[in-house]
Design a protein around this motif. Structure first.
Motif, PDB file in Angstrom:
ATOM      1  N   TRP A  47       0.845  -1.197   0.000  1.00 19.14           N
ATOM      2  CA  TRP A  47       0.000   0.000   0.000  1.00 19.14           C
ATOM      3  C   TRP A  47       0.879   1.246   0.000  1.00 19.14           C
ATOM      4  N   VAL A  48       0.439   2.278  -0.730  1.00 11.60           N
ATOM      5  CA  VAL A  48       1.190   3.532  -0.816  1.00 11.60           C
ATOM      6  C   VAL A  48       0.407   4.692  -0.203  1.00 11.60           C
ATOM      7  N   ALA A  49      -0.845   4.842  -0.624  1.00 13.08           N
ATOM      8  CA  ALA A  49      -1.635   5.982  -0.158  1.00 13.08           C
ATOM      9  C   ALA A  49      -3.106   5.701  -0.380  1.00 13.08           C
ATOM     10  N   SER A  50      -3.964   6.365   0.429  1.00 14.62           N
ATOM     11  CA  SER A  50      -5.401   6.204   0.300  1.00 14.62           C
ATOM     12  C   SER A  50      -6.107   7.529   0.505  1.00 14.62           C
ATOM     13  N   ILE A  51      -7.269   7.637  -0.136  1.00 12.83           N
ATOM     14  CA  ILE A  51      -8.186   8.729   0.145  1.00 12.83           C
ATOM     15  C   ILE A  51      -9.553   8.105   0.358  1.00 12.83           C
ATOM     16  N   SER A  52     -10.129   8.361   1.527  1.00 14.28           N
ATOM     17  CA  SER A  52     -11.401   7.747   1.850  1.00 14.28           C
ATOM     18  C   SER A  52     -12.545   8.547   1.247  1.00 14.28           C
ATOM     19  N   LYS A  53     -13.731   7.985   1.352  1.00 18.49           N
ATOM     20  CA  LYS A  53     -14.906   8.668   0.802  1.00 18.49           C
ATOM     21  C   LYS A  53     -15.102  10.047   1.413  1.00 18.49           C
ATOM     22  N   ASP A  54     -14.749  10.171   2.699  1.00 22.77           N
ATOM     23  CA  ASP A  54     -14.937  11.471   3.337  1.00 22.77           C
ATOM     24  C   ASP A  54     -13.742  12.405   3.138  1.00 22.77           C
ATOM     25  N   GLY A  55     -12.756  11.949   2.350  1.00 22.24           N
ATOM     26  CA  GLY A  55     -11.628  12.800   2.012  1.00 22.24           C
ATOM     27  C   GLY A  55     -10.409  12.658   2.893  1.00 22.24           C
ATOM     28  N   THR A  56     -10.453  11.725   3.834  1.00 27.01           N
ATOM     29  CA  THR A  56      -9.299  11.511   4.695  1.00 27.01           C
ATOM     30  C   THR A  56      -8.141  10.926   3.899  1.00 27.01           C
ATOM     31  N   LEU A  57      -6.968  11.529   4.062  1.00 28.06           N
ATOM     32  CA  LEU A  57      -5.768  11.076   3.345  1.00 28.06           C
ATOM     33  C   LEU A  57      -4.863  10.310   4.297  1.00 28.06           C
ATOM     34  N   THR A  58      -4.338   9.187   3.833  1.00 33.97           N
ATOM     35  CA  THR A  58      -3.366   8.441   4.623  1.00 33.97           C
ATOM     36  C   THR A  58      -2.249   7.974   3.695  1.00 33.97           C
ATOM     37  N   TYR A  59      -1.049   7.876   4.258  1.00 26.90           N
ATOM     38  CA  TYR A  59       0.138   7.532   3.477  1.00 26.90           C
ATOM     39  C   TYR A  59       0.993   6.510   4.196  1.00 26.90           C
ATOM     40  N   ALA A  60       1.629   5.655   3.410  1.00 27.31           N
ATOM     41  CA  ALA A  60       2.663   4.798   3.951  1.00 27.31           C
ATOM     42  C   ALA A  60       3.852   5.679   4.339  1.00 27.31           C
ATOM     43  N   ASP A  61       4.648   5.210   5.270  1.00 29.19           N
ATOM     44  CA  ASP A  61       5.798   6.011   5.714  1.00 29.19           C
ATOM     45  C   ASP A  61       6.708   6.361   4.542  1.00 29.19           C
ATOM     46  N   SER A  62       6.837   5.444   3.596  1.00 24.03           N
ATOM     47  CA  SER A  62       7.720   5.676   2.449  1.00 24.03           C
ATOM     48  C   SER A  62       7.226   6.803   1.540  1.00 24.03           C
ATOM     49  N   ALA A  63       5.932   7.128   1.651  1.00 22.07           N
ATOM     50  CA  ALA A  63       5.328   8.134   0.772  1.00 22.07           C
ATOM     51  C   ALA A  63       5.128   9.486   1.466  1.00 22.07           C
ATOM     52  N   LYS A  64       5.143   9.507   2.770  1.00 17.42           N
ATOM     53  CA  LYS A  64       4.871  10.739   3.504  1.00 17.42           C
ATOM     54  C   LYS A  64       5.859  11.838   3.139  1.00 17.42           C
ATOM     55  N   GLY A  65       5.312  13.008   2.867  1.00 15.42           N
ATOM     56  CA  GLY A  65       6.148  14.156   2.550  1.00 15.42           C
ATOM     57  C   GLY A  65       6.591  14.226   1.103  1.00 15.42           C
ATOM     58  N   ARG A  66       6.378  13.153   0.349  1.00 14.73           N
ATOM     59  CA  ARG A  66       6.805  13.145  -1.057  1.00 14.73           C
ATOM     60  C   ARG A  66       5.632  12.932  -2.019  1.00 14.73           C
ATOM     61  N   PHE A  67       4.659  12.128  -1.617  1.00 17.69           N
ATOM     62  CA  PHE A  67       3.539  11.777  -2.489  1.00 17.69           C
ATOM     63  C   PHE A  67       2.260  12.461  -2.006  1.00 17.69           C
ATOM     64  N   THR A  68       1.386  12.786  -2.949  1.00 18.10           N
ATOM     65  CA  THR A  68       0.093  13.366  -2.618  1.00 18.10           C
ATOM     66  C   THR A  68      -0.994  12.669  -3.422  1.00 18.10           C
ATOM     67  N   ILE A  69      -1.968  12.116  -2.707  1.00 14.61           N
ATOM     68  CA  ILE A  69      -3.101  11.484  -3.372  1.00 14.61           C
ATOM     69  C   ILE A  69      -4.249  12.482  -3.437  1.00 14.61           C
ATOM     70  N   SER A  70      -4.995  12.422  -4.532  1.00 14.55           N
ATOM     71  CA  SER A  70      -6.133  13.320  -4.691  1.00 14.55           C
ATOM     72  C   SER A  70      -7.146  12.669  -5.618  1.00 14.55           C
ATOM     73  N   ARG A  71      -8.315  13.283  -5.717  1.00 16.12           N
ATOM     74  CA  ARG A  71      -9.318  12.816  -6.673  1.00 16.12           C
ATOM     75  C   ARG A  71      -9.946  14.024  -7.333  1.00 16.12           C
ATOM     76  N   ASP A  72     -10.358  13.805  -8.555  1.00 14.21           N
ATOM     77  CA  ASP A  72     -10.974  14.874  -9.340  1.00 14.21           C
ATOM     78  C   ASP A  72     -12.349  14.420  -9.772  1.00 14.21           C
ATOM     79  N   TYR A  73     -13.360  15.131  -9.278  1.00 15.64           N
ATOM     80  CA  TYR A  73     -14.733  14.707  -9.580  1.00 15.64           C
ATOM     81  C   TYR A  73     -15.088  14.937 -11.045  1.00 15.64           C
ATOM     82  N   ALA A  74     -14.586  15.995 -11.619  1.00 18.38           N
ATOM     83  CA  ALA A  74     -14.948  16.328 -12.992  1.00 18.38           C
ATOM     84  C   ALA A  74     -14.480  15.255 -13.974  1.00 18.38           C
ATOM     85  N   SER A  75     -13.256  14.781 -13.754  1.00 14.07           N
ATOM     86  CA  SER A  75     -12.725  13.766 -14.670  1.00 14.07           C
ATOM     87  C   SER A  75     -12.910  12.352 -14.139  1.00 14.07           C
ATOM     88  N   ASN A  76     -13.434  12.254 -12.906  1.00 16.87           N
ATOM     89  CA  ASN A  76     -13.655  10.946 -12.258  1.00 16.87           C
ATOM     90  C   ASN A  76     -12.357  10.142 -12.180  1.00 16.87           C
TER      91      ASN A  76
END
Length: 119
Positions: A47-76
């Motif tokens: 696992w690297v990163a997650s974004i929950s339905k309510d928008g909560t972001l979580t990251y593996a230690d290896s990804a923290k500070g370097r990776f950003t997860i997001s979602r775009d509703y317009a492009s799904n």
């Protein structure tokens, strides 16, 4: 029919950046828990990163500070911005979607996109 299609992988030098995208069809990224995973040669998928339905972001230690997860509703889409890439980030990256954590609910995976970090 649910389909997840990853894109954006490629070859990048150490210290570089990439943005991965996961285009979803058959579901709405607004109502699913979304995650990014990766699998390096000879290793288990992790696992690297997650974004929950309510928008909560979580990251593996290896990804923290370097990776950003997001979602775009317009492009799904679900996206993973990766900065300061390291050779150890080399892997096939997969997108995952699930509507809930009930074990009876289907989990959907994409086919993966290769990321190679090398000089």
């Amino acid at each position: 029919q649910v389909q997840l299609v990853e894109s954006g992988g490629g070859l990048v030098q150490p210290g570089g950046s990439l943005t991965l995208s996961c285009a979803a069809s058959g579901i709405s990224v607004r109502t699913y828990h979304l995650g990014w995973y990766r699998q390096a040669p000879g290793k288990q998928r992790e696992w690297v990163a997650s974004i929950s339905k309510d928008g909560t972001l979580t990251y593996a230690d290896s990804a923290k500070g370097r990776f950003t997860i997001s979602r775009d509703y317009a492009s799904n889409t679900a996206n993973l911005r990766m900065n300061i890439l390291r050779p150890e980030d080399t892997a096939v990256y997969y997108c995952r979607a699930r509507q809930s954590f009930d074990s009876r609910v289907p989990i959907y995976w994409g086919q993966g996109t290769q990321v190679t970090v090398s000089s």
